[in-house]
Design an enzyme around this catalytic site. Structure first.
Site, PDB file in Angstrom:
ATOM      1  N   ASN A   1       0.844  -1.197   0.000  1.00 32.88           N
ATOM      2  CA  ASN A   1       0.000   0.000   0.000  1.00 32.88           C
ATOM      3  C   ASN A   1       0.876   1.243   0.000  1.00 32.88           C
ATOM      4  O   ASN A   1       2.100   1.140  -0.025  1.00 32.88           O
ATOM      5  CB  ASN A   1      -0.946  -0.025   1.211  1.00 32.88           C
ATOM      6  CG  ASN A   1      -0.173  -0.182   2.501  1.00 32.88           C
ATOM      7  OD1 ASN A   1       0.627   0.670   2.856  1.00 32.88           O
ATOM      8  ND2 ASN A   1      -0.378  -1.291   3.182  1.00 32.88           N
TER       9      ASN A   1
ATOM     10  N   ASP B   1      -5.104  -6.194   4.782  1.00 28.98           N
ATOM     11  CA  ASP B   1      -6.227  -6.939   5.356  1.00 28.98           C
ATOM     12  C   ASP B   1      -6.318  -8.337   4.762  1.00 28.98           C
ATOM     13  O   ASP B   1      -6.883  -9.235   5.365  1.00 28.98           O
ATOM     14  CB  ASP B   1      -7.540  -6.193   5.069  1.00 28.98           C
ATOM     15  CG  ASP B   1      -7.611  -4.886   5.850  1.00 28.98           C
ATOM     16  OD1 ASP B   1      -7.044  -4.840   6.954  1.00 28.98           O
ATOM     17  OD2 ASP B   1      -8.194  -3.915   5.338  1.00 28.98           O
TER      18      ASP B   1
END
Ligand code: CTP
Length: 406
Positions: free
Chosen positions: A214, A283
Protein backbone atom coordinates in the site's frame (compact mmCIF):
# COMPACT_ATOMS: atom_id res chain seq x y z
CA UNK A 1 13.62 33.17 18.57
CA UNK A 2 17.19 32.24 19.48
CA UNK A 3 17.80 34.39 22.51
CA UNK A 4 19.40 32.52 25.37
CA UNK A 5 20.83 29.91 23.00
CA UNK A 6 24.56 29.38 22.73
CA UNK A 7 25.58 28.22 19.28
CA UNK A 8 29.09 27.09 18.47
CA UNK A 9 29.52 27.78 14.76
CA UNK A 10 32.25 25.67 13.19
CA UNK A 11 33.57 27.06 9.91
CA UNK A 12 35.73 24.79 7.76
CA UNK A 13 37.77 25.47 4.67
CA UNK A 14 35.68 25.60 1.54
CA UNK A 15 34.67 28.49 -0.67
CA UNK A 16 31.26 28.50 1.05
CA UNK A 17 33.08 29.78 4.17
CA UNK A 18 32.25 33.28 2.92
CA UNK A 19 28.57 32.49 3.59
CA UNK A 20 29.45 31.81 7.22
CA UNK A 21 29.66 35.58 7.72
CA UNK A 22 26.04 36.04 6.73
CA UNK A 23 25.01 32.97 8.75
CA UNK A 24 26.85 34.23 11.83
CA UNK A 25 25.26 37.65 11.47
CA UNK A 26 21.74 36.26 11.07
CA UNK A 27 22.08 33.93 14.07
CA UNK A 28 23.38 36.82 16.19
CA UNK A 29 20.55 39.09 15.03
CA UNK A 30 18.05 36.43 16.13
CA UNK A 31 19.53 36.68 19.62
CA UNK A 32 21.87 33.68 19.70
CA UNK A 33 25.22 33.88 21.49
CA UNK A 34 27.47 32.68 18.66
CA UNK A 35 31.00 31.41 19.27
CA UNK A 36 32.95 30.71 16.11
CA UNK A 37 35.63 28.06 15.74
CA UNK A 38 37.49 28.13 12.42
CA UNK A 39 39.84 25.58 10.93
CA UNK A 40 43.13 26.89 9.55
CA UNK A 41 41.86 26.20 6.00
CA UNK A 42 38.76 28.30 6.67
CA UNK A 43 41.07 31.23 7.38
CA UNK A 44 42.23 31.03 3.75
CA UNK A 45 38.72 32.10 2.74
CA UNK A 46 37.51 34.43 5.49
CA UNK A 47 39.19 36.25 8.35
CA UNK A 48 38.79 35.76 12.08
CA UNK A 49 38.18 39.48 12.39
CA UNK A 50 35.06 39.28 10.18
CA UNK A 51 33.50 36.57 12.30
CA UNK A 52 34.61 38.14 15.55
CA UNK A 53 33.02 41.47 14.56
CA UNK A 54 29.76 39.77 13.56
CA UNK A 55 29.51 37.43 16.55
CA UNK A 56 30.90 39.95 19.08
CA UNK A 57 32.83 37.04 20.56
CA UNK A 58 36.46 35.94 20.28
CA UNK A 59 37.04 33.48 17.44
CA UNK A 60 39.03 30.30 18.11
CA UNK A 61 41.11 28.30 15.70
CA UNK A 62 44.11 27.00 17.60
CA UNK A 63 43.58 24.39 20.33
CA UNK A 64 46.68 25.57 22.15
CA UNK A 65 45.95 29.29 22.02
CA UNK A 66 44.59 29.38 25.58
CA UNK A 67 43.72 32.98 26.39
CA UNK A 68 42.17 32.40 29.79
CA UNK A 69 44.34 30.23 32.07
CA UNK A 70 41.36 29.33 34.27
CA UNK A 71 39.58 27.34 31.52
CA UNK A 72 40.33 24.92 28.69
CA UNK A 73 38.73 26.67 25.74
CA UNK A 74 37.55 23.71 23.69
CA UNK A 75 35.97 22.10 26.77
CA UNK A 76 34.34 25.36 27.85
CA UNK A 77 32.85 25.85 24.39
CA UNK A 78 31.82 22.17 24.16
CA UNK A 79 30.01 22.44 27.49
CA UNK A 80 28.40 25.83 26.85
CA UNK A 81 26.87 24.90 23.48
CA UNK A 82 23.14 24.33 23.09
CA UNK A 83 23.96 23.44 19.50
CA UNK A 84 27.10 22.94 17.45
CA UNK A 85 26.56 23.93 13.84
CA UNK A 86 29.22 23.20 11.22
CA UNK A 87 28.67 25.39 8.17
CA UNK A 88 30.23 24.88 5.77
CA UNK A 89 31.38 21.35 6.52
CA UNK A 90 34.04 20.03 4.15
CA UNK A 91 34.41 16.36 3.20
CA UNK A 92 37.54 16.34 5.37
CA UNK A 93 35.75 17.56 8.50
CA UNK A 94 32.86 15.14 7.91
CA UNK A 95 35.41 12.32 7.61
CA UNK A 96 37.15 13.38 10.83
CA UNK A 97 33.85 13.54 12.69
CA UNK A 98 32.76 10.12 11.44
CA UNK A 99 36.00 8.52 12.59
CA UNK A 100 36.54 10.40 15.83
CA UNK A 101 39.68 12.30 14.86
CA UNK A 102 40.62 15.34 16.90
CA UNK A 103 43.57 17.19 15.45
CA UNK A 104 42.33 20.78 15.53
CA UNK A 105 40.24 23.03 17.74
CA UNK A 106 36.94 22.26 15.96
CA UNK A 107 37.24 18.47 15.75
CA UNK A 108 38.44 18.39 19.37
CA UNK A 109 35.44 20.43 20.51
CA UNK A 110 33.16 18.12 18.54
CA UNK A 111 34.46 15.09 20.41
CA UNK A 112 34.07 16.83 23.74
CA UNK A 113 30.57 18.18 23.30
CA UNK A 114 27.37 16.57 24.51
CA UNK A 115 25.32 19.13 22.56
CA UNK A 116 23.36 18.23 19.43
CA UNK A 117 25.30 18.71 16.20
CA UNK A 118 24.10 20.01 12.84
CA UNK A 119 26.17 19.78 9.70
CA UNK A 120 25.75 21.75 6.45
CA UNK A 121 28.04 20.08 3.90
CA UNK A 122 29.53 22.04 1.00
CA UNK A 123 31.83 20.55 -1.63
CA UNK A 124 32.25 19.56 -5.24
CA UNK A 125 29.45 17.40 -6.68
CA UNK A 126 31.72 14.37 -7.19
CA UNK A 127 33.20 14.69 -3.71
CA UNK A 128 29.69 14.85 -2.30
CA UNK A 129 28.67 11.73 -4.22
CA UNK A 130 31.84 9.81 -3.34
CA UNK A 131 31.01 6.58 -1.49
CA UNK A 132 33.44 7.48 1.32
CA UNK A 133 31.71 10.82 1.96
CA UNK A 134 28.25 9.27 1.68
CA UNK A 135 29.26 6.53 4.10
CA UNK A 136 30.71 9.07 6.55
CA UNK A 137 27.49 11.09 6.45
CA UNK A 138 25.47 7.93 7.03
CA UNK A 139 27.62 7.13 10.07
CA UNK A 140 27.01 10.62 11.45
CA UNK A 141 23.27 10.43 10.83
CA UNK A 142 23.14 7.07 12.58
CA UNK A 143 24.75 8.79 15.53
CA UNK A 144 22.05 11.44 15.57
CA UNK A 145 23.92 14.25 13.78
CA UNK A 146 21.42 16.38 11.85
CA UNK A 147 22.34 16.97 8.21
CA UNK A 148 21.30 20.07 6.31
CA UNK A 149 21.44 18.80 2.77
CA UNK A 150 23.32 20.93 0.25
CA UNK A 151 21.39 22.46 -2.60
CA UNK A 152 21.88 21.90 -6.32
CA UNK A 153 23.21 24.49 -8.73
CA UNK A 154 26.35 26.00 -10.18
CA UNK A 155 29.27 25.22 -7.90
CA UNK A 156 32.36 27.38 -7.46
CA UNK A 157 34.42 24.63 -9.13
CA UNK A 158 32.40 25.10 -12.34
CA UNK A 159 30.33 21.93 -12.07
CA UNK A 160 26.57 22.03 -11.84
CA UNK A 161 25.13 19.65 -9.26
CA UNK A 162 24.61 18.92 -5.60
CA UNK A 163 27.15 20.31 -3.17
CA UNK A 164 26.29 23.98 -2.70
CA UNK A 165 25.91 24.85 0.97
CA UNK A 166 22.31 25.59 1.89
CA UNK A 167 21.64 29.35 2.00
CA UNK A 168 22.17 31.03 5.40
CA UNK A 169 18.45 32.02 5.65
CA UNK A 170 17.44 28.37 5.26
CA UNK A 171 20.03 27.19 7.78
CA UNK A 172 18.76 29.73 10.30
CA UNK A 173 15.21 28.49 9.66
CA UNK A 174 16.33 24.89 10.35
CA UNK A 175 18.04 26.01 13.57
CA UNK A 176 14.95 27.94 14.70
CA UNK A 177 12.67 25.00 13.92
CA UNK A 178 14.99 22.69 15.86
CA UNK A 179 14.79 24.82 19.03
CA UNK A 180 11.04 25.43 18.62
CA UNK A 181 10.43 21.67 18.28
CA UNK A 182 12.61 20.94 21.26
CA UNK A 183 10.61 23.29 23.43
CA UNK A 184 7.39 21.40 22.65
CA UNK A 185 8.80 18.15 24.01
CA UNK A 186 8.27 17.33 27.66
CA UNK A 187 11.38 15.21 28.18
CA UNK A 188 10.37 12.99 31.08
CA UNK A 189 6.77 12.33 30.07
CA UNK A 190 7.37 8.72 29.00
CA UNK A 191 10.39 8.07 31.20
CA UNK A 192 10.64 4.40 32.17
CA UNK A 193 7.95 3.34 29.67
CA UNK A 194 8.41 0.71 26.99
CA UNK A 195 6.79 1.82 23.75
CA UNK A 196 6.24 -0.26 20.60
CA UNK A 197 5.51 1.59 17.37
CA UNK A 198 4.56 -0.07 14.09
CA UNK A 199 5.01 1.83 10.89
CA UNK A 200 5.00 1.55 7.09
CA UNK A 201 3.11 -0.82 4.83
CA UNK A 202 3.16 -4.59 4.99
CA UNK A 203 4.13 -6.68 1.97
CA UNK A 204 2.20 -9.82 1.10
CA UNK A 205 4.04 -11.97 -1.42
CA UNK A 206 2.33 -13.34 -4.52
CA UNK A 207 5.51 -14.92 -5.90
CA UNK A 208 9.26 -14.16 -5.67
CA UNK A 209 8.93 -11.02 -7.81
CA UNK A 210 5.45 -9.70 -7.00
CA UNK A 211 3.62 -8.56 -3.90
CA UNK A 212 0.67 -6.62 -2.56
CA UNK A 213 1.41 -3.49 -0.56
CA UNK A 214 0.00 0.00 0.00
CA UNK A 215 0.97 3.67 -0.11
CA UNK A 216 2.20 4.04 3.47
CA UNK A 217 5.49 5.95 3.65
CA UNK A 218 6.21 5.17 7.31
CA UNK A 219 6.61 8.88 8.12
CA UNK A 220 3.91 9.07 10.80
CA UNK A 221 5.21 6.04 12.69
CA UNK A 222 8.79 7.25 12.45
CA UNK A 223 7.76 10.63 13.87
CA UNK A 224 6.02 8.87 16.76
CA UNK A 225 9.06 6.70 17.48
CA UNK A 226 11.32 9.79 17.56
CA UNK A 227 8.94 11.74 19.79
CA UNK A 228 8.56 8.80 22.21
CA UNK A 229 12.33 8.58 22.52
CA UNK A 230 12.59 12.34 23.12
CA UNK A 231 10.08 11.89 25.93
CA UNK A 232 12.29 9.33 27.61
CA UNK A 233 10.71 6.02 26.52
CA UNK A 234 12.52 2.84 25.49
CA UNK A 235 11.25 2.58 21.92
CA UNK A 236 10.95 -0.47 19.65
CA UNK A 237 10.05 0.30 16.08
CA UNK A 238 8.65 -2.48 13.90
CA UNK A 239 8.31 -1.37 10.32
CA UNK A 240 7.21 -2.72 6.99
CA UNK A 241 7.98 -1.12 3.65
CA UNK A 242 8.83 2.60 4.07
CA UNK A 243 10.03 5.43 1.82
CA UNK A 244 13.05 6.30 3.98
CA UNK A 245 15.33 4.62 6.49
CA UNK A 246 14.06 4.50 10.06
CA UNK A 247 15.25 7.28 12.38
CA UNK A 248 18.80 6.86 13.61
CA UNK A 249 19.45 5.52 17.08
CA UNK A 250 16.10 3.74 17.49
CA UNK A 251 15.90 -0.02 17.95
CA UNK A 252 14.19 -0.97 14.68
CA UNK A 253 13.13 -4.28 13.15
CA UNK A 254 12.15 -4.59 9.51
CA UNK A 255 9.35 -7.03 8.69
CA UNK A 256 7.38 -7.90 5.57
CA UNK A 257 3.97 -9.46 6.06
CA UNK A 258 1.15 -8.80 8.53
CA UNK A 259 1.99 -12.09 10.16
CA UNK A 260 5.70 -11.15 10.52
CA UNK A 261 4.61 -7.86 12.08
CA UNK A 262 2.30 -9.65 14.49
CA UNK A 263 5.09 -12.01 15.61
CA UNK A 264 7.49 -9.08 16.06
CA UNK A 265 4.97 -7.15 18.17
CA UNK A 266 4.23 -10.21 20.32
CA UNK A 267 7.92 -10.44 21.30
CA UNK A 268 7.53 -7.10 23.12
CA UNK A 269 3.90 -7.32 24.16
CA UNK A 270 4.02 -8.70 27.69
CA UNK A 271 6.15 -5.99 29.29
CA UNK A 272 5.26 -3.05 27.11
CA UNK A 273 3.32 -0.02 28.31
CA UNK A 274 2.18 1.57 25.08
CA UNK A 275 1.60 0.24 21.56
CA UNK A 276 0.96 2.58 18.66
CA UNK A 277 -0.18 0.86 15.51
CA UNK A 278 0.55 3.43 12.83
CA UNK A 279 1.37 0.73 10.25
CA UNK A 280 -0.88 0.19 7.26
CA UNK A 281 -1.41 -3.54 7.53
CA UNK A 282 -2.77 -5.57 4.62
CA UNK A 283 -6.23 -6.94 5.36
CA UNK A 284 -5.83 -9.80 2.88
CA UNK A 285 -2.93 -11.84 1.57
CA UNK A 286 -2.67 -14.30 -1.30
CA UNK A 287 -4.04 -17.68 -0.21
CA UNK A 288 -0.85 -19.20 -1.58
CA UNK A 289 2.55 -17.72 -2.27
CA UNK A 290 4.10 -19.32 -5.33
CA UNK A 291 7.75 -20.29 -4.85
CA UNK A 292 8.44 -19.68 -8.54
CA UNK A 293 7.46 -16.79 -10.79
CA UNK A 294 3.86 -17.19 -11.95
CA UNK A 295 3.76 -17.44 -15.75
CA UNK A 296 1.28 -15.58 -17.87
CA UNK A 297 -1.68 -17.70 -19.09
CA UNK A 298 -5.07 -16.66 -20.58
CA UNK A 299 -6.63 -13.16 -20.56
CA UNK A 300 -7.91 -13.27 -17.00
CA UNK A 301 -6.32 -14.24 -13.78
CA UNK A 302 -7.91 -14.71 -10.39
CA UNK A 303 -5.95 -14.33 -7.24
CA UNK A 304 -7.48 -15.89 -4.14
CA UNK A 305 -6.96 -13.79 -1.04
CA UNK A 306 -7.46 -14.76 2.58
CA UNK A 307 -7.78 -12.53 5.62
CA UNK A 308 -4.64 -11.61 7.51
CA UNK A 309 -4.46 -11.50 11.27
CA UNK A 310 -5.84 -8.21 12.62
CA UNK A 311 -2.93 -7.35 14.90
CA UNK A 312 -4.64 -4.50 16.70
CA UNK A 313 -7.78 -6.51 17.30
CA UNK A 314 -5.76 -9.37 18.78
CA UNK A 315 -3.83 -6.98 21.01
CA UNK A 316 -7.10 -5.36 22.10
CA UNK A 317 -8.48 -8.76 23.09
CA UNK A 318 -5.41 -9.66 25.15
CA UNK A 319 -4.81 -6.28 26.73
CA UNK A 320 -3.91 -6.18 30.42
CA UNK A 321 -2.19 -2.92 31.38
CA UNK A 322 -1.06 -1.89 27.93
CA UNK A 323 -2.31 1.41 26.49
CA UNK A 324 -3.33 0.84 22.87
CA UNK A 325 -3.48 3.43 20.10
CA UNK A 326 -4.82 2.56 16.66
CA UNK A 327 -5.01 4.54 13.45
CA UNK A 328 -7.93 4.84 11.07
CA UNK A 329 -7.03 6.11 7.63
CA UNK A 330 -10.31 6.75 5.87
CA UNK A 331 -11.56 8.32 2.67
CA UNK A 332 -15.14 9.01 3.86
CA UNK A 333 -17.31 8.88 7.01
CA UNK A 334 -14.13 9.26 9.03
CA UNK A 335 -15.76 9.66 12.44
CA UNK A 336 -18.15 6.73 12.07
CA UNK A 337 -15.44 4.30 10.96
CA UNK A 338 -12.91 5.56 13.49
CA UNK A 339 -15.28 5.13 16.43
CA UNK A 340 -16.24 1.69 15.17
CA UNK A 341 -12.55 0.65 15.04
CA UNK A 342 -11.90 2.03 18.52
CA UNK A 343 -14.65 -0.16 19.98
CA UNK A 344 -14.08 -3.23 17.79
CA UNK A 345 -10.34 -3.31 18.47
CA UNK A 346 -10.61 -2.25 22.14
CA UNK A 347 -8.21 0.70 21.73
CA UNK A 348 -7.68 3.43 24.32
CA UNK A 349 -7.32 6.03 21.60
CA UNK A 350 -7.85 6.06 17.86
CA UNK A 351 -6.23 8.56 15.52
CA UNK A 352 -8.44 9.21 12.54
CA UNK A 353 -7.65 11.02 9.36
CA UNK A 354 -9.16 11.60 5.95
CA UNK A 355 -6.33 10.54 3.68
CA UNK A 356 -7.89 12.37 0.74
CA UNK A 357 -7.67 15.80 2.49
CA UNK A 358 -4.98 18.22 1.38
CA UNK A 359 -2.13 18.24 3.92
CA UNK A 360 -3.02 14.78 5.24
CA UNK A 361 -2.34 11.21 4.35
CA UNK A 362 0.31 8.75 3.40
CA UNK A 363 3.18 10.52 1.68
CA UNK A 364 2.62 13.97 3.12
CA UNK A 365 4.95 15.57 5.70
CA UNK A 366 1.90 17.01 7.43
CA UNK A 367 -1.28 15.47 8.76
CA UNK A 368 -4.72 16.53 9.96
CA UNK A 369 -6.01 14.15 12.60
CA UNK A 370 -8.80 13.74 15.09
CA UNK A 371 -8.16 11.74 18.24
CA UNK A 372 -11.06 9.80 19.80
CA UNK A 373 -11.45 7.84 22.99
CA UNK A 374 -14.41 5.77 24.17
CA UNK A 375 -16.26 8.95 25.21
CA UNK A 376 -15.86 10.71 21.88
CA UNK A 377 -13.66 13.38 20.32
CA UNK A 378 -10.59 14.19 22.42
CA UNK A 379 -8.91 16.59 20.05
CA UNK A 380 -9.22 17.87 16.50
CA UNK A 381 -5.71 18.88 15.46
CA UNK A 382 -5.17 21.46 12.74
CA UNK A 383 -2.79 20.79 9.88
CA UNK A 384 0.54 20.07 11.58
CA UNK A 385 3.85 18.47 10.74
CA UNK A 386 3.87 14.75 11.48
CA UNK A 387 6.50 15.47 14.17
CA UNK A 388 4.10 17.87 15.90
CA UNK A 389 1.18 15.44 15.60
CA UNK A 390 3.38 12.75 17.14
CA UNK A 391 4.33 14.91 20.13
CA UNK A 392 0.77 16.02 20.78
CA UNK A 393 -0.59 12.48 20.46
CA UNK A 394 2.00 11.10 22.88
CA UNK A 395 1.30 13.91 25.33
CA UNK A 396 -2.42 13.00 25.27
CA UNK A 397 -1.54 9.31 25.78
CA UNK A 398 0.99 9.96 28.55
CA UNK A 399 -1.45 12.14 30.50
CA UNK A 400 -3.93 9.27 30.45
CA UNK A 401 -1.34 6.60 31.24
CA UNK A 402 -0.05 8.65 34.15
CA UNK A 403 -3.59 9.15 35.44
CA UNK A 404 -3.59 12.93 34.92
CA UNK A 405 -6.63 12.62 32.63
CA UNK A 406 -9.27 9.89 32.75
N1 CTP B 1 -4.60 -3.13 11.69
C1 CTP B 1 -3.93 -4.22 12.19
N2 CTP B 1 -3.96 -5.40 11.50
C2 CTP B 1 -4.66 -5.52 10.36
C3 CTP B 1 -5.34 -4.40 9.84
C4 CTP B 1 -5.29 -3.21 10.53
O1 CTP B 1 -3.30 -4.11 13.24
N3 CTP B 1 -4.67 -6.67 9.72
C5 CTP B 1 -4.54 -1.87 12.46
C6 CTP B 1 -3.82 -0.74 11.75
O2 CTP B 1 -2.45 -0.74 12.08
C7 CTP B 1 -4.53 0.49 12.29
C8 CTP B 1 -5.94 -0.02 12.57
O3 CTP B 1 -5.85 -1.44 12.65
O4 CTP B 1 -3.98 0.91 13.51
C9 CTP B 1 -6.95 0.35 11.54
O5 CTP B 1 -6.50 -0.05 10.28
P1 CTP B 1 -7.42 0.14 9.00
O6 CTP B 1 -6.75 -0.48 7.83
O7 CTP B 1 -7.84 1.57 8.92
O8 CTP B 1 -8.70 -0.68 9.47
P2 CTP B 1 -9.29 -2.07 9.11
O9 CTP B 1 -9.64 -2.77 10.38
O10 CTP B 1 -8.38 -2.80 8.20
O11 CTP B 1 -10.63 -1.68 8.43
P3 CTP B 1 -10.95 -1.22 6.91
O12 CTP B 1 -9.82 -1.70 6.05
O13 CTP B 1 -12.24 -1.88 6.62
O14 CTP B 1 -11.06 0.27 6.95
Amino acid sequence: MLSGKTIVLGVTGGIAAYKAASLCSKLTQKGADVHVIMTSSAKQFITELTLQSLSKNAVFSDTFDERDPSVVSHIRLADAADLVLIAPATANMIGKMAHGLADDMLSTTLLATMAPVMVAPAMNVHMYGHPAVQENMRILEQRGVMMIEPGEGLLACGYVGKGRMEEPESIVAVVERYFADKEQVKPGLLQGKKVVVTSGGTIERIDPVRYITNDSSGKMGFAIAKAAREMGAAVYLIHGHTDTAPPAGIDAEAVQSADDMYQAVLKHWQDCDLVIKAAAVADYRPAETSSSKIKKKGDMMTLDLVKTVDILEQLGKNKTNQFLIGFAAETHDVEVYAKDKLVRKNCDLIVANDVTAEGAGFRSDTNIVQVYDAKGLVEQMPVMSKDEVARRLLTIAAERMNGAVN
